[in-house]
Design an enzyme around this catalytic site. Structure first.
Site, PDB file in Angstrom:
ATOM      1  N   ASP A 258      10.475 -17.102 -11.915  1.00  0.00           N
ATOM      2  CA  ASP A 258       9.221 -17.283 -12.639  1.00  0.00           C
ATOM      3  C   ASP A 258       8.281 -16.095 -12.472  1.00  0.00           C
ATOM      4  O   ASP A 258       7.328 -15.945 -13.239  1.00  0.00           O
ATOM      5  CB  ASP A 258       8.499 -18.545 -12.157  1.00  0.00           C
ATOM      6  CG  ASP A 258       9.171 -19.820 -12.634  1.00  0.00           C
ATOM      7  OD1 ASP A 258       9.886 -19.759 -13.652  1.00  0.00           O
ATOM      8  OD2 ASP A 258       8.979 -20.873 -11.997  1.00  0.00           O
TER       9      ASP A 258
ATOM     10  N   GLU B 253       7.556  -7.347  -2.393  1.00  0.00           N
ATOM     11  CA  GLU B 253       7.000  -8.581  -1.847  1.00  0.00           C
ATOM     12  C   GLU B 253       5.560  -8.779  -2.301  1.00  0.00           C
ATOM     13  O   GLU B 253       4.921  -9.751  -1.922  1.00  0.00           O
ATOM     14  CB  GLU B 253       7.072  -8.560  -0.324  1.00  0.00           C
ATOM     15  CG  GLU B 253       8.486  -8.459   0.226  1.00  0.00           C
ATOM     16  CD  GLU B 253       8.518  -8.411   1.740  1.00  0.00           C
ATOM     17  OE1 GLU B 253       8.634  -9.491   2.356  1.00  0.00           O
ATOM     18  OE2 GLU B 253       8.408  -7.307   2.305  1.00  0.00           O
TER      19      GLU B 253
ATOM     20  N   GLY C 242       4.209  -7.724   1.560  1.00  0.00           N
ATOM     21  CA  GLY C 242       3.824  -9.086   1.225  1.00  0.00           C
ATOM     22  C   GLY C 242       2.362  -9.200   0.835  1.00  0.00           C
ATOM     23  O   GLY C 242       1.481  -8.825   1.598  1.00  0.00           O
TER      24      GLY C 242
ATOM     25  N   SER D 213      -1.016  -5.361  -3.614  1.00  0.00           N
ATOM     26  CA  SER D 213      -1.428  -5.332  -5.013  1.00  0.00           C
ATOM     27  C   SER D 213      -1.439  -3.908  -5.541  1.00  0.00           C
ATOM     28  O   SER D 213      -1.749  -2.967  -4.813  1.00  0.00           O
ATOM     29  CB  SER D 213      -2.836  -5.938  -5.142  1.00  0.00           C
ATOM     30  OG  SER D 213      -3.326  -5.808  -6.460  1.00  0.00           O
TER      31      SER D 213
ATOM     32  N   GLU E 242      -1.964   1.361   5.072  1.00  0.00           N
ATOM     33  CA  GLU E 242      -1.822   0.372   6.138  1.00  0.00           C
ATOM     34  C   GLU E 242      -2.144  -1.034   5.640  1.00  0.00           C
ATOM     35  O   GLU E 242      -2.861  -1.218   4.652  1.00  0.00           O
ATOM     36  CB  GLU E 242      -2.710   0.723   7.330  1.00  0.00           C
ATOM     37  CG  GLU E 242      -4.169   0.416   7.157  1.00  0.00           C
ATOM     38  CD  GLU E 242      -4.928   0.437   8.482  1.00  0.00           C
ATOM     39  OE1 GLU E 242      -4.356   0.851   9.505  1.00  0.00           O
ATOM     40  OE2 GLU E 242      -6.097   0.021   8.478  1.00  0.00           O
TER      41      GLU E 242
ATOM     42  N   GLY F   3     -12.419   4.827  -6.352  1.00  0.00           N
ATOM     43  CA  GLY F   3     -13.739   5.202  -5.848  1.00  0.00           C
ATOM     44  C   GLY F   3     -13.909   5.073  -4.354  1.00  0.00           C
ATOM     45  O   GLY F   3     -15.006   5.343  -3.829  1.00  0.00           O
TER      46      GLY F   3
ATOM     47  N   ASN G   8     -10.292   3.021  10.140  1.00  0.00           N
ATOM     48  CA  ASN G   8     -10.625   3.169  11.555  1.00  0.00           C
ATOM     49  C   ASN G   8     -11.128   1.831  12.076  1.00  0.00           C
ATOM     50  O   ASN G   8     -12.110   1.281  11.569  1.00  0.00           O
ATOM     51  CB  ASN G   8     -11.692   4.251  11.725  1.00  0.00           C
ATOM     52  CG  ASN G   8     -11.944   4.593  13.178  1.00  0.00           C
ATOM     53  OD1 ASN G   8     -12.343   3.736  13.958  1.00  0.00           O
ATOM     54  ND2 ASN G   8     -11.740   5.856  13.534  1.00  0.00           N
ATOM     55  N   SER G   9     -10.466   1.296  13.080  1.00  0.00           N
ATOM     56  CA  SER G   9     -10.787  -0.040  13.566  1.00  0.00           C
ATOM     57  C   SER G   9     -12.106  -0.102  14.324  1.00  0.00           C
ATOM     58  O   SER G   9     -12.613  -1.192  14.598  1.00  0.00           O
ATOM     59  CB  SER G   9      -9.654  -0.556  14.462  1.00  0.00           C
ATOM     60  OG  SER G   9      -9.475   0.292  15.579  1.00  0.00           O
TER      61      SER G   9
END
EC number: 2.3.1.117
Length: 329
Positions: free
Chosen positions: A177, A210, A227, A230, A268, A276, A303-304
């Site tokens: 589907d 995925e 997974g 987009s 990542e 942009g 950057n975390s």
């Protein structure tokens, strides 16, 4: 870099079976063996006699054509010619032939004109008994119940699922589907349950899908769309920038891209890079992501600590596709 050009001859020709609603609307056309042609003749579609249908489609075509009282349609044999794939489609049969060319891998995405196709496609109820006019669904459901059958409506849409018309060799599709007719899936491609491939989009080599490959998006050999990931297409919002994912790229889980990626790029997990998006370079310079569109060997990460989106040389190897998952498709 992924080559999205599509060498081809000028036109195409095919014989097939079309479903015609009571009001004359063409609901679909199935072309089992479309062909490219240097000299196909003038564009158009002609109905075939029973003898012509048997000659071009095989003996089974004779039994397949005729009225279908249960669905309130007529199945007719046709021969469709497209004189030039550079010209826009002229009718519904023409559109279906172009979609078949893509899914049969005879034409690559963007290798032909698809201008104005939505105007030629009816909104159709795709059912377990075949295509049905939307206004006739309840009547057909009752007809089916009268014969002890249960009508299943899989979707109401302008595009059917690809596997009801084309089953390309060398691919795996976990949920049929989620792949529309007009998707281009190269041998070695695996589309998992949450993967989705729109028309005029797809893969040009062995790939793991995925996430979502939107309309117009092309994915190169050896790349992985993780997974829930987009890719921005060319339909919603009137976008006309073609997104190309190069070879051996990884778009991580729940990530996304609105720019083209060259080869050996990584986005990542969880990071959406739009045109942009402000990206900090290794030297501290800040640029918009569109300035990096198509560049190779880049790792996009957030950057975390600061939350800044950074672009770094992709010196590490992400490991590539798992060959076991693609070598026996």
């Amino acid at each position: 870099m992924t080559d999205t050009t599509a060498p081809r001859t000028s036109g195409a020709v095919a014989a097939g079976l079309a479903t015609i609603a009571a009001d004359g609307t063409v609901l679909d056309t199935w072309f089992p063996a479309p062909e490219l042609s240097d000299e196909p003749g003038p564009s158009g579609t002609e109905r075939l006699t029973a003898e012509q249908a048997a000659e071009l489609l095989g003996g089974g075509a004779t039994a397949a054509v005729g009225p279908d009282a249960r669905r309130g349609v007529e199945v007719v044999a046709v021969r469709t010619v497209i004189s030039s794939l550079d010209e826009k489609p002229v009718d519904t049969h023409d559109v279906y032939l172009r979609l078949h060319l893509l899914s049969h891998r005879l034409v690559k995405p963007h290798g032909q004109s698809l201008d104005g196709i939505f105007a030629h496609l009816a909104n159709v109820a795709w059912t377990s008994l075949g295509p049905v006019a939307v206004d006739d669904i309840e009547k057909v459901r009752l007809n089916a119940r009268a014969e002890g059958l249960h009508l299943q409506v899989t979707s109401i849409d302008k595009f059917p699922r690809m596997t009801d018309y084309v089953a390309p060799k060398g691919v795996r599709i976990a949920d049929a589907d989620r792949v529309r007719l007009g998707a281009h899936l190269s041998a070695g491609t695996t589309v998992m349950h949450e993967g989705f491939v729109n028309f005029n989009a797809g893969t040009l080599g062995t790939s793991m899908v995925e996430g979502r490959i939107s309309a117009g998006v092309v994915v190169g050999d050896g790349s992985d769309i993780g997974g829930g990931a987009s890719t921005m297409g060319t339909l919603s919002g009137g976008g006309n920038v073609r997104i190309v994912i190069g070879e051996r790229c990884l778009v991580g889980a729940e990530a996304g891209v609105g720019i083209a990626l060259g080869d050996e790029c990584v986005v990542e997990a969880g990071l959406y890079v739009t045109a942009g998006t402000r990206v900090t370079m290794p030297d501290g310079q800040v640029v918009k992501a569109r300035e990096l569109s198509g560049a190779s060997n880049i790792l996009f990460r957030r950057n975390s600590v600061t939350g800044t989106v950074e672009a770094r040389p992709n010196n590490a190897v992400w490991g590539g596709l798992n060959e076991i998952l693609h070598s026996h498709n």
